[in-house]
Design a protein around this motif. Structure first.
Motif, PDB file in Angstrom:
ATOM      1  N   MET A  25     109.806  54.598 -40.197  1.00  0.00           N
ATOM      2  CA  MET A  25     109.099  55.260 -38.639  1.00  0.00           C
ATOM      3  C   MET A  25     108.641  56.585 -39.046  1.00  0.00           C
ATOM      4  O   MET A  25     109.321  57.354 -39.804  1.00  0.00           O
ATOM      5  N   THR A  26     107.517  56.962 -38.763  1.00  0.00           N
ATOM      6  CA  THR A  26     106.708  58.177 -38.788  1.00  0.00           C
ATOM      7  C   THR A  26     107.386  59.267 -37.734  1.00  0.00           C
ATOM      8  O   THR A  26     107.911  58.928 -36.928  1.00  0.00           O
ATOM      9  N   GLN A  27     107.249  60.600 -38.253  1.00  0.00           N
ATOM     10  CA  GLN A  27     107.593  61.603 -37.347  1.00  0.00           C
ATOM     11  C   GLN A  27     106.475  61.413 -36.438  1.00  0.00           C
ATOM     12  O   GLN A  27     107.338  61.872 -34.991  1.00  0.00           O
ATOM     13  N   ALA A  28     105.603  61.219 -36.316  1.00  0.00           N
ATOM     14  CA  ALA A  28     104.758  60.979 -35.146  1.00  0.00           C
ATOM     15  C   ALA A  28     105.096  60.104 -34.124  1.00  0.00           C
ATOM     16  O   ALA A  28     105.203  60.222 -32.804  1.00  0.00           O
ATOM     17  N   GLU A  29     105.650  58.737 -34.519  1.00  0.00           N
ATOM     18  CA  GLU A  29     106.089  57.659 -33.897  1.00  0.00           C
ATOM     19  C   GLU A  29     107.343  58.125 -33.241  1.00  0.00           C
ATOM     20  O   GLU A  29     107.573  57.921 -32.125  1.00  0.00           O
ATOM     21  N   LEU A  30     108.321  58.830 -33.848  1.00  0.00           N
ATOM     22  CA  LEU A  30     109.492  59.252 -33.408  1.00  0.00           C
ATOM     23  C   LEU A  30     109.093  60.265 -32.218  1.00  0.00           C
ATOM     24  O   LEU A  30     109.744  60.253 -31.116  1.00  0.00           O
ATOM     25  N   GLY A  31     108.261  61.150 -32.601  1.00  0.00           N
ATOM     26  CA  GLY A  31     108.037  61.986 -31.656  1.00  0.00           C
ATOM     27  C   GLY A  31     107.394  61.438 -30.025  1.00  0.00           C
ATOM     28  O   GLY A  31     107.823  61.985 -28.946  1.00  0.00           O
ATOM     29  N   LYS A  32     106.701  60.529 -30.426  1.00  0.00           N
ATOM     30  CA  LYS A  32     105.990  59.894 -29.273  1.00  0.00           C
ATOM     31  C   LYS A  32     106.966  59.272 -28.354  1.00  0.00           C
ATOM     32  O   LYS A  32     107.171  59.213 -27.106  1.00  0.00           O
TER      33      LYS A  32
END
Length: 73
Positions: A15-22
Motif C-alpha cells: 500500500m502506498t503512503q498516498a493510498e493510506l493517506g486517502k
C-alpha cells in the motif's frame, strides 16, 4: 513514539503512503512524517490508521517513556 505503519503498508500488498493517506484523510507527506517519527498523530488518526490494517492501536503505535520533559517534576 515509534510505529509499525511502514511495515504494515508493505504487508498490505505494498500500500502506498498516498493510498493510506486517502483512507484516513491525511496527505502522503503526513503519512511519511508519521512513519519517520517526526509527527505524532492525534488519537483519532492513530485509531483510523490501526483500523485500516485491522489492528489494535497498541499493535501499530508504541509509546516509550522518557520522551517527555520531566523538568516540571
Amino acid at each position: 513514539m515509534s510505529n509499525e505503519v511502514k511495515l504494515l503498508r508493505f504487508l498490505a500488498q505494498d500500500m502506498t503512503q498516498a493510498e493510506l493517506g486517502k483512507r484516513v484523510g491525511l496527505t502522503r507527506q503526513t503519512i511519511a512524517a508519521i512513519e519517520q517519527g517526526r509527527y505524532s498523530p492525534s488519537l483519532d488518526v492513530a485509531f483510523r490508521i490501526a483500523h485500516v490494517f485491522g489492528k489494535g492501536i497498541d499493535e501499530v503505535f508504541h509509546w516509550q517513556p522518557g520522551g517527555e520533559d520531566r523538568s516540571a517534576d
